[in-house]
Design a protein around this motif. Structure first.
Motif, PDB file in Angstrom:
ATOM      1  N   ASN A   1      -5.816 -13.907  -4.202  1.00 28.62           N
ATOM      2  CA  ASN A   1      -5.279 -15.181  -3.812  1.00 28.62           C
ATOM      3  C   ASN A   1      -4.927 -16.021  -5.091  1.00 28.62           C
ATOM      4  OD1 ASN A   1      -5.479 -15.216  -1.088  1.00 28.62           O
ATOM      5  ND2 ASN A   1      -7.607 -15.435  -1.179  1.00 28.62           N
ATOM      6  N   ASP A   2      -5.070 -15.152  -6.261  1.00 33.29           N
ATOM      7  CA  ASP A   2      -4.959 -15.911  -7.349  1.00 33.29           C
ATOM      8  C   ASP A   2      -3.320 -16.281  -7.965  1.00 33.29           C
ATOM      9  OD1 ASP A   2      -4.850 -16.697 -10.112  1.00 33.29           O
ATOM     10  OD2 ASP A   2      -6.086 -14.995 -10.869  1.00 33.29           O
ATOM     11  N   ASP A   3      -2.875 -17.456  -7.921  1.00 31.46           N
ATOM     12  CA  ASP A   3      -1.514 -17.758  -8.274  1.00 31.46           C
ATOM     13  C   ASP A   3      -1.130 -17.546  -9.697  1.00 31.46           C
ATOM     14  OD1 ASP A   3      -1.418 -18.742  -5.690  1.00 31.46           O
ATOM     15  OD2 ASP A   3      -2.002 -21.156  -6.641  1.00 31.46           O
ATOM     16  N   LEU A   4      -2.170 -17.263 -10.735  1.00 31.22           N
ATOM     17  CA  LEU A   4      -1.793 -16.641 -11.934  1.00 31.22           C
ATOM     18  C   LEU A   4      -1.388 -15.269 -11.858  1.00 31.22           C
ATOM     19  CD1 LEU A   4      -4.716 -18.622 -13.563  1.00 31.22           C
ATOM     20  CD2 LEU A   4      -2.515 -19.052 -13.671  1.00 31.22           C
ATOM     21  N   ARG A   5      -1.777 -14.389 -11.036  1.00 34.65           N
ATOM     22  CA  ARG A   5      -1.521 -13.029 -10.865  1.00 34.65           C
ATOM     23  C   ARG A   5      -0.779 -13.054  -9.564  1.00 34.65           C
ATOM     24  NH1 ARG A   5      -6.765  -9.927 -12.826  1.00 34.65           N
ATOM     25  NH2 ARG A   5      -7.906 -11.346 -11.501  1.00 34.65           N
ATOM     26  N   PRO A   6       0.580 -13.374  -9.498  1.00 36.92           N
ATOM     27  CA  PRO A   6       1.180 -13.446  -8.249  1.00 36.92           C
ATOM     28  C   PRO A   6       1.548 -11.675  -7.798  1.00 36.92           C
ATOM     29  CG  PRO A   6       2.619 -13.803  -9.757  1.00 36.92           C
ATOM     30  CD  PRO A   6       1.400 -14.068 -10.371  1.00 36.92           C
ATOM     31  N   VAL A   7       1.555 -10.935  -8.704  1.00 36.06           N
ATOM     32  CA  VAL A   7       1.834  -9.388  -8.133  1.00 36.06           C
ATOM     33  C   VAL A   7       0.495  -8.989  -7.065  1.00 36.06           C
ATOM     34  CG1 VAL A   7       3.266  -8.547  -9.826  1.00 36.06           C
ATOM     35  CG2 VAL A   7       0.835  -8.532 -10.126  1.00 36.06           C
ATOM     36  N   MET A   8      -0.487  -9.577  -7.543  1.00 38.14           N
ATOM     37  CA  MET A   8      -1.776  -9.100  -6.919  1.00 38.14           C
ATOM     38  C   MET A   8      -2.299  -9.860  -5.465  1.00 38.14           C
ATOM     39  SD  MET A   8      -3.952  -7.999 -10.183  1.00 38.14           S
ATOM     40  CE  MET A   8      -5.412  -7.394  -9.469  1.00 38.14           C
ATOM     41  N   SER A   9      -1.325 -10.867  -5.268  1.00 31.48           N
ATOM     42  CA  SER A   9      -1.286 -11.492  -4.045  1.00 31.48           C
ATOM     43  C   SER A   9      -0.428 -11.184  -2.972  1.00 31.48           C
ATOM     44  CB  SER A   9      -0.958 -13.065  -4.353  1.00 31.48           C
ATOM     45  OG  SER A   9       0.561 -13.027  -4.345  1.00 31.48           O
ATOM     46  N   GLY A  10      -0.168  -9.980  -3.017  1.00 27.59           N
ATOM     47  CA  GLY A  10       0.572  -9.103  -1.818  1.00 27.59           C
ATOM     48  C   GLY A  10       0.182  -7.571  -1.740  1.00 27.59           C
ATOM     49  N   VAL A  11       0.872  -6.977  -0.951  1.00 29.83           N
ATOM     50  CA  VAL A  11       0.598  -5.532  -0.524  1.00 29.83           C
ATOM     51  C   VAL A  11       1.689  -4.769  -1.057  1.00 29.83           C
ATOM     52  CG1 VAL A  11       0.452  -3.853   1.270  1.00 29.83           C
ATOM     53  CG2 VAL A  11      -0.635  -6.062   1.356  1.00 29.83           C
ATOM     54  N   PHE A  12       1.415  -3.873  -1.910  1.00 35.13           N
ATOM     55  CA  PHE A  12       2.300  -3.000  -2.694  1.00 35.13           C
ATOM     56  C   PHE A  12       2.886  -1.748  -1.765  1.00 35.13           C
ATOM     57  CE2 PHE A  12       2.838   0.446  -6.274  1.00 35.13           C
ATOM     58  CZ  PHE A  12       4.077  -0.124  -6.695  1.00 35.13           C
ATOM     59  N   PHE A  13       4.172  -1.843  -1.562  1.00 33.78           N
ATOM     60  CA  PHE A  13       4.676  -0.502  -0.593  1.00 33.78           C
ATOM     61  C   PHE A  13       5.081   0.452  -1.742  1.00 33.78           C
ATOM     62  CE2 PHE A  13       3.972  -3.464   2.508  1.00 33.78           C
ATOM     63  CZ  PHE A  13       4.591  -3.565   3.543  1.00 33.78           C
ATOM     64  N   GLN A  14       4.865   1.654  -1.395  1.00 34.42           N
ATOM     65  CA  GLN A  14       5.448   2.481  -2.358  1.00 34.42           C
ATOM     66  C   GLN A  14       6.068   3.819  -1.203  1.00 34.42           C
ATOM     67  OE1 GLN A  14       2.151   4.095  -4.606  1.00 34.42           O
ATOM     68  NE2 GLN A  14       3.527   3.968  -6.607  1.00 34.42           N
ATOM     69  N   PHE A  15       7.273   4.095  -1.256  1.00 36.30           N
ATOM     70  CA  PHE A  15       7.748   5.069  -0.387  1.00 36.30           C
ATOM     71  C   PHE A  15       8.289   6.222  -1.166  1.00 36.30           C
ATOM     72  CE2 PHE A  15       9.200   1.583   3.097  1.00 36.30           C
ATOM     73  CZ  PHE A  15       7.899   1.207   3.222  1.00 36.30           C
ATOM     74  N   SER A  16       8.155   7.425  -0.698  1.00 37.23           N
ATOM     75  CA  SER A  16       8.720   8.469  -1.101  1.00 37.23           C
ATOM     76  C   SER A  16       8.931   9.610   0.021  1.00 37.23           C
ATOM     77  CB  SER A  16       7.549   9.132  -2.045  1.00 37.23           C
ATOM     78  OG  SER A  16       6.597   9.722  -1.646  1.00 37.23           O
ATOM     79  N   THR A  17       9.579  10.672  -0.587  1.00 40.09           N
ATOM     80  CA  THR A  17       9.756  11.827   0.419  1.00 40.09           C
ATOM     81  C   THR A  17       8.742  12.493   1.036  1.00 40.09           C
ATOM     82  OG1 THR A  17      10.547  13.156  -1.597  1.00 40.09           O
ATOM     83  CG2 THR A  17      12.283  12.196  -0.468  1.00 40.09           C
ATOM     84  N   GLU A  18       7.597  12.410   0.365  1.00 40.21           N
ATOM     85  CA  GLU A  18       6.390  13.064   0.454  1.00 40.21           C
ATOM     86  C   GLU A  18       5.432  12.111   1.326  1.00 40.21           C
ATOM     87  OE1 GLU A  18       5.685  14.037  -3.613  1.00 40.21           O
ATOM     88  OE2 GLU A  18       7.209  15.113  -2.264  1.00 40.21           O
ATOM     89  N   GLY A  19       5.455  10.793   1.508  1.00 38.28           N
ATOM     90  CA  GLY A  19       4.779   9.958   2.355  1.00 38.28           C
ATOM     91  C   GLY A  19       5.082   8.427   1.819  1.00 38.28           C
ATOM     92  N   LEU A  20       4.389   7.495   2.724  1.00 39.86           N
ATOM     93  CA  LEU A  20       4.294   6.291   2.529  1.00 39.86           C
ATOM     94  C   LEU A  20       2.730   5.552   2.047  1.00 39.86           C
ATOM     95  CD1 LEU A  20       6.009   4.918   5.511  1.00 39.86           C
ATOM     96  CD2 LEU A  20       7.150   5.862   3.551  1.00 39.86           C
TER      97      LEU A  20
END
Length: 372
Positions: free
Chosen positions: A147-166
């Motif tokens: 919930n840290d406004d100073l580190r916005p990238v960590m306030s969300g969920v990282f989606f990584q899509f590839s041909t091997e899986g999600l």
């Protein structure tokens, strides 16, 4: 412009869309729902500029038109109606009149053209995923996002899509969750960071649906299309930290224990822990796990002994009980495994059963320094 619609059907759709609307908006028009009528289809939209969601409703009508209706007033009114048809008629004096079985209600509306349009995605990549899998992925990870406004990238969920899986990852630097599906693939490799608000909206809607969701995304926005609704949101800008680097690979000390028993013990013992650090101590020797906590300021302390299956050296390690409870609570297996290397290295929590084929959950919790 005139249409007839069932009161409970309309309320159900609007309550979902209402989740998009902020309590205090910079633009007054955002306090409204946009109603776009196209013959017997009504498209209702809500927006906070970052996230826009719209749903298609079946209504009785042969008109067309678009107006913005006050959201709070309309929702409060609809909640009081029993199931019945409601007739909406746009009058000349800039009001929309709702007729029920017992009365008439007039609301002032705004021009639909003032309502901000949802972003159109240029040249997006696309993946289709089952709604149930997406809902599970969100609920397994979102609680670990920061919930840290100073580190916005960590306030969300990282989606990584590839041909091997999600892969879906969330972390706040104290805890980390990585959820992987190898039974679903994307056509090409891509990654983006989704903010919490649209994810919570999606989680609520998809929990009850078995439909597929089409996810389209480019550099700056993502669009989720399902059943009769779509959600477009702005992505969090920035580079996600290299989470693989913090997951310790060599963990010779492995503890396997009944999940419910472990959870209940940690919950009970943590009541007696220090109110600022929430620190509990795990002491493992042979087949015995000793869980203890102490609040020196108030002379409160508690200790419980559990039997477990343990391979490794005797060790003591401290954890923040709130993080540990949250993580164990989020798993639904019968048994969990806690893998550790040293008292100052992260512990890795995984379920030992209850997963689908191709489904993996890895949870990482940072230790706290024990005051001996």
């Amino acid at each position: 412009m005139k249409f007839i619609v069932s009161s409970t059907y309309l309320l159900k759709q609007l309550q979902v869309l209402g989740g998009v609307i902020n309590n205090s908006n910079t633009l007054p028009i955002l306090d409204n729902f946009l109603f776009e009528l196209k013959q017997n289809q009504l498209i209702v939209s809500a927006s906070d500029l970052e996230t826009t969601m719209s749903a298609k409703l079946d209504v009785e009508s042969d008109n067309e038109g678009s107006i913005a209706v006050p959201a709070r007033l309309l929702l409060d009114t609809l909640k009081t109606f029993p199931e019945q048809p409601l007739t909406f008629v746009v009058e000349d004096n800039n009001t929309i009149e709702i007729s029920s079985n017992h009365g008439k209600y007039a609301l002032a509306y705004a021009d639909g053209a003032e309502f901000p349009k949802a972003v159109e995605l240029d040249d997006p990549s696309a993946t289709t995923i089952s709604g149930e899998i997406l809902a599970t992925a969100i609920s397994k990870t979102i609680f670990a996002a920061g919930n840290d406004d100073l580190r916005p990238v960590m306030s969300g969920v990282f989606f990584q899509f590839s041909t091997e899986g999600l892969t879906f990852v969330a972390t706040d630097a104290h805890k980390l969750v990585k959820y992987t599906r190898e039974d679903v693939q994307a056509s090409q490799v891509s990654e983006f960071i989704m903010p919490k608000k649209p994810l919570n909206l999606l989680k609520g809607i998809l929990a009850t649906s078995d439909d597929d969701v089409k996810i389209e995304y480019n550099e700056s926005n993502a669009k989720f299309t399902f059943e009769n609704a779509e959600l477009v949101c702005r992505l969090i800008d920035g580079k996600y930290p290299n989470y693989e680097a913090v997951i310790p690979k060599e963990n010779p000390n492995k503890l396997t224990i009944d999940r419910t028993q472990f959870l209940n013990s940690v919950r009970r013992v943590s009541i007696f822990s220090n109110k600022t650090t929430h620190q509990i101590r795990l002491k493992i020797a042979g087949a015995e796990l000793n869980i203890s906590a102490e609040d020196i300021d108030y002379s409160n302390k508690a200790e419980e002994r559990l039997t477990c299956d343990y391979q490794g050296d005797d060790m003591q390690i401290g954890f923040n009980s709130r993080f540990l409870t949250e993580m164990i609570n989020n798993l639904n297996s019968d048994n969990v495994q806690l893998e550790m290397s040293l008292p100052n290295r992260a512990g890795i929590l995984t379920p030992t059963d209850g997963l689908d084929e191709g489904e993996h959950v890895t949870m990482l919790v940072m230790p706290v320094m024990l005051n001996s």
